[in-house]
Design an enzyme around this catalytic site. Structure first.
Site, PDB file in Angstrom:
ATOM      1  N   ASP A   1       0.812  -1.214   0.000  1.00 39.68           N
ATOM      2  CA  ASP A   1       0.000   0.000   0.000  1.00 39.68           C
ATOM      3  C   ASP A   1       0.844   1.262   0.000  1.00 39.68           C
ATOM      4  OD1 ASP A   1      -2.688  -0.653  -0.135  1.00 39.68           O
ATOM      5  OD2 ASP A   1      -2.650  -1.371   1.921  1.00 39.68           O
TER       6      ASP A   1
ATOM      7  N   ILE B   1       1.357   2.237  -3.532  1.00 40.95           N
ATOM      8  CA  ILE B   1       0.183   2.386  -4.381  1.00 40.95           C
ATOM      9  C   ILE B   1      -0.473   3.710  -4.033  1.00 40.95           C
ATOM     10  CG2 ILE B   1      -2.034   1.427  -5.060  1.00 40.95           C
ATOM     11  CD1 ILE B   1      -1.166  -1.234  -4.148  1.00 40.95           C
TER      12      ILE B   1
ATOM     13  N   GLU C   1      -6.856   0.684   1.064  1.00 39.01           N
ATOM     14  CA  GLU C   1      -6.318   1.955   1.553  1.00 39.01           C
ATOM     15  C   GLU C   1      -6.438   2.984   0.440  1.00 39.01           C
ATOM     16  OE1 GLU C   1      -2.191   3.124   3.169  1.00 39.01           O
ATOM     17  OE2 GLU C   1      -2.655   1.166   3.996  1.00 39.01           O
TER      18      GLU C   1
ATOM     19  N   ASP D   1      -5.991   6.597  -1.003  1.00 37.66           N
ATOM     20  CA  ASP D   1      -5.149   7.734  -0.651  1.00 37.66           C
ATOM     21  C   ASP D   1      -5.817   9.058  -0.990  1.00 37.66           C
ATOM     22  OD1 ASP D   1      -2.962   6.060   0.157  1.00 37.66           O
ATOM     23  OD2 ASP D   1      -2.780   5.592  -1.957  1.00 37.66           O
TER      24      ASP D   1
ATOM     25  N   HIS E   1     -15.053   8.480 -17.541  1.00 35.03           N
ATOM     26  CA  HIS E   1     -15.691   8.847 -18.807  1.00 35.03           C
ATOM     27  C   HIS E   1     -14.707   9.692 -19.598  1.00 35.03           C
ATOM     28  CE1 HIS E   1     -19.644   7.270 -18.010  1.00 35.03           C
ATOM     29  NE2 HIS E   1     -19.577   7.766 -16.787  1.00 35.03           N
TER      30      HIS E   1
ATOM     31  N   CYS F   1     -14.166   5.511 -22.874  1.00 36.74           N
ATOM     32  CA  CYS F   1     -14.547   5.621 -24.282  1.00 36.74           C
ATOM     33  C   CYS F   1     -13.431   6.337 -25.024  1.00 36.74           C
ATOM     34  CB  CYS F   1     -15.840   6.429 -24.426  1.00 36.74           C
ATOM     35  SG  CYS F   1     -17.185   5.772 -23.446  1.00 36.74           S
TER      36      CYS F   1
ATOM     37  N   SER G   1     -16.229   2.356 -25.008  1.00 35.77           N
ATOM     38  CA  SER G   1     -15.989   1.182 -24.167  1.00 35.77           C
ATOM     39  C   SER G   1     -17.276   0.850 -23.453  1.00 35.77           C
ATOM     40  CB  SER G   1     -14.923   1.470 -23.101  1.00 35.77           C
ATOM     41  OG  SER G   1     -13.666   1.522 -23.680  1.00 35.77           O
TER      42      SER G   1
ATOM     43  N   SER H   1     -19.855  -1.411 -20.858  1.00 33.70           N
ATOM     44  CA  SER H   1     -19.829  -2.051 -19.547  1.00 33.70           C
ATOM     45  C   SER H   1     -20.237  -3.500 -19.694  1.00 33.70           C
ATOM     46  CB  SER H   1     -20.766  -1.339 -18.583  1.00 33.70           C
ATOM     47  OG  SER H   1     -22.056  -1.357 -19.118  1.00 33.70           O
TER      48      SER H   1
END
Lengths: 392, 363
Positions: B50, B53, B89, B91, B135, B177, B203, B205
């Site tokens: 973590d 990241i 976690e 951030d 998006h 997209c 793109s 779903s």
């Protein structure tokens, strides 16, 4: 107790943390027996049951003798034959008492939880045994031990004194010299043993720390963790300004019933003892179900009062339902978060009301039977119609 | 052994970082949060901690009042996989996910009061995975329904990172997209980019869940997640497999990738170079002579030929001590005077009650 022993191993007084509130003799007992804790609690429960068995056996003999004496003295009314206790029905009462104690779910729960209430119960049971056997010295010693452990058995001094006086055939008159002499002797025995035990516990840890931690804790109720009693909720919502006053009021409530009950029940000290133990377990500052189990163990002794009990069905339902609802509402309050403390407090209130009503019902039934014994079963008023007894 | 030792130094990175960004807010964009959390889960599972990241989620789906299963974010319908475990976690959360914060994280121009968990503390030996979802359109990505980041800004940010030596290699994945438009403008070296759809395509779903009421994942990330679930820290799967992960039949859009800026052949790039944090340790008793690339290193340290004894695994643990552990000695004992006094009292009470005549039986 484990925390206290761990603190001792680290070289610190066990009362320095706010967790340990047991007496030094418990430290001594568990220092050697902590690995066998389950066995210790099982043995204490068995000892309590055995002590109660022997006590009630002796008590039955005393009751029977007294009954015979009163019949010969013609103190009873004419038509009360069905109220007299016979040896046949009294034969199994000691066994029932022992079984009531051992098989009570409350006893099982407090044994599983390894609550030191079991040790309290054992000491009180031995005290009752010693009192009924008539040994003033032993009963003073055990009463001192019980008071040393949790402060409230102090109130059991009065019924024990009354019983021993009765046994010695000393009449209870305030002007009688022999009465005062015996009282002084018994009180001296009791106080001396208490002082000796307290000094001995001083020598265990070489400090007087245990007095504020044990007795100060019982009397001033600083820890408001919810339990089945009545103190925690009240003091959680109390302003600090008034808390001293209300602590005093609540504590006086426990000790207050001793004198009136002593005056009313001076002929029947063992019943007085039962009522007193019940009052202690309802009104003490940190009650547990083990205390409830102790006075419930006595109920078979007064099974002959069954025909006079008025609310026994409702009370047993209330007690059973409340016992079942305790863990449910606790879970809902603490873990699920969908209830709040009022739910749990309501069940606490209902449970204690059930207990109080149980005690007062037995009290009423006892007094009613006594009245019938001396005045006959079929009461008539002055104009000849049937009368009803009312407890005022 | 030579070849295996050379394999140690195939990739030039020593640590791994991941910056995972979800840019959409509101309950109906549940799938973007689920996307990001799936990649987070895979990356964490393969070894990146973590502390390495930077997870940016623009909205809280797990504790959203519209979530019928609170504290969960599911990625499969029928609620098979809860990607919001109990050690997530985040951030940058909620309104902290802005274009400015994202660019500051990448370039390192962060106010000194920023906590470490919110910084990208990479160096020139770091491989960074950057995953973005939300998006988007032709050349931009929408942040929080109020601002956008353009592909030019992103390319410039990556160039700043290259100039400041903030990455060794960078893998950029975007699931929006017209995602391919976002990597068109990159010009810094050592960047590999993947996108879920080409310019002009949307793109899509993956599947709605009728119990939760929204779409749970996007198709591209769903198949990437499925692919990554097969990966374990020792796997040798390379990037070419990742490029094929979602053919048009499954994804409906055409995923794209860009490798021209990348110096190594994608065939030689392991998935775990970016998605995991793999430490290669192998104990050997033989000495290895390394390649000419590292001859200058070798010359500094003389070859030592000491023969070390082969250690058995069990000898590392004090098993004998653990098995034969004696119970702890208690240090406190009740004082002698107390014990004496107590038992004297008990004996006195006993004899007082039962009479002196028993004494001769006891003694």
């Amino acid at each position: 107790v484990v925390e206290g022993l761990a603190l001792l191993d680290l070289g610190v007084s066990p009362y320095s943390g706010a967790v340990f509130h047991e007496t030094p003799l418990i430290i001594y007992l568990f220092h050697f027996l902590i690995e066998y804790a389950e066995l210790v609690f099982m043995i204490t429960d068995v000892l309590t049951a055995v002590a109660l068995y022997l006590a009630i056996q002796d008590f039955n003999k005393v009751v029977f003798k007294k009954q015979k004496l009163l019949i010969e003295l013609d103190k009873y009314a004419a038509d009360v034959a069905e109220l007299i206790q016979t040896p046949m029905e009294m034969h199994y009462i000691p066994l029932k008492v022992a079984l009531f104690y051992l098989l009570n779910p409350y006893t099982v729960m407090s044994c599983v939880a390894k609550s030191t209430c079991a040790i309290n119960n054992t000491v009180i049971a031995f005290f009752i045994l010693a009192t009924i056997k008539g040994s003033a010295f032993l009963s003073a010693v055990f009463l001192a031990l019980a008071t040393y452990q949790s402060l409230y058995p102090l109130t059991l001094f009065a019924p024990a004194l009354l019983y021993l006086l009765q046994r010695q055939f000393i009449p209870i008159k305030l002007k009688s010299k022999s009465f005062w002499l015996y009282t002084m002797q018994y009180a001296a025995l009791y106080l001396c043993s208490l002082v000796v035990i307290i000094c001995l516990s001083f020598f265990l840890l070489n400090s007087w720390d245990f007095i504020p931690s044990v007795y100060g804790f019982i009397l001033s109720v600083p820890d408001l963790t919810p339990n089945i009693g009545l103190f925690w909720y009240f003091f959680a919502e109390m302003f600090e300004h008034f808390s001293l006053f209300f602590v005093c009021v609540f504590q006086i409530n426990v000790f207050f019933y001793t004198i009136p009950l002593a005056i009313k029940l001076k002929e029947h000290p063992v019943f007085f003892m039962f009522v007193q133990i019940a009052i202690i377990s309802i009104f003490k500052s940190y009650p547990t179900v083990g205390d409830v189990a102790l006075y419930m163990a006595f109920l078979p002794v007064w099974s002959h009062l069954y025909r006079f009990l008025r609310n026994i069905f409702i009370l047993s339902c209330v007690l059973i339902v409340c016992s079942l609802l305790f863990p449910v509402l606790w879970h809902l309050w603490i873990y699920a978060g969908s209830a709040n403390s009022n739910f749990y407090y309501a069940i606490t209130l209902t449970f204690n009301i059930g207990q109080i009503l149980l005690v007062s019902d037995y009290f009423y039934a006892f007094l009613r039977r006594e009245y019938y014994l001396t005045h006959g079963l079929h009461l008539t008023r002055q104009d000849g119609t049937e009368a009803m007894l009312v407890l005022k | 052994f030579q070849d295996q030792a050379e394999q140690f130094f195939r990739s030039g990175h020593t640590n791994n970082w991941a910056v995972l960004v979800c840019t959409s807010r509101f309950w109906f964009n549940y799938r973007h949060v689920a996307n990001t959390l799936s990649i987070y889960r895979s990356v964490k599972r393969l070894g990146i901690a973590d502390s390495h990241i930077v997870l940016m989620l623009a909205d809280d789906m797990a504790c959203n009042p519209r979530n019928p299963k609170p504290a969960t974010v599911f990625s499969h319908k029928n609620m098979e996989l809860n990607v919001y475990g109990d050690d997530v976690e985040v951030d940058y959360r909620s309104y902290e996910v802005t274009v400015e914060n994202f660019l500051r994280v990448l370039t390192g121009r962060i106010p000194p009061s920023t906590p470490r968990s919110k910084r990208l503390l990479s160096d020139d030996r770091s491989n960074i995975l950057i995953y973005m979802t939300g998006h988007g359109g032709n050349g931009f990505l929408k942040f929080q329904d109020s601002e956008e980041i353009t592909n030019v800004e992103l390319a410039d940010a990556f160039e700043q990172m290259w100039q400041k030596r903030r990455y060794n290699e960078l893998l950029f994945i975007i699931d929006t997209c017209q995602g391919a438009s976002m990597y068109e403008r990159f010009y810094s070296p050592n960047i590999m980019a993947l996108a879920s759809s080409q310019v002009g395509e949307d793109s899509l779903s993956h599947q709605p869940d009728l119990g939760i009421g929204v779409h749970l994942m996007d198709r591209y990330t769903f198949y990437v997640l499925e692919f990554l679930e097969e990966i374990h820290p020792a796997s040798q799967t390379n990037m070419n497999d990742l490029f094929q992960v979602c053919p048009k039949s499954l994804c409906v859009s055409t995923p794209g990738h860009r490798t021209d800026l990348f110096q190594r052949d994608p065939q030689n790039v392991l998935i775990t170079d970016f998605f995991g944090s793999v430490r290669k340790v192998e104990i050997t008793t033989e000495t290895i002579s390394l390649d000419s690339d590292l001859a200058d290193f070798e010359s500094k340290f003389p070859k030592d030929e000491l023969a070390t004894e082969p250690l058995k695994y069990a000898e590392q643990l004090p098993v004998a001590q653990i098995i034969h552990q004696k119970p702890k000695q208690k240090e406190w004992h009740p004082p002698g005077g107390f014990i004496l006094g107590l038992w004297a009292l008990i004996i006195m009470v006993f004899f007082k009650t039962y009479g002196i005549k028993h004494m001769k039986h006891v003694f």
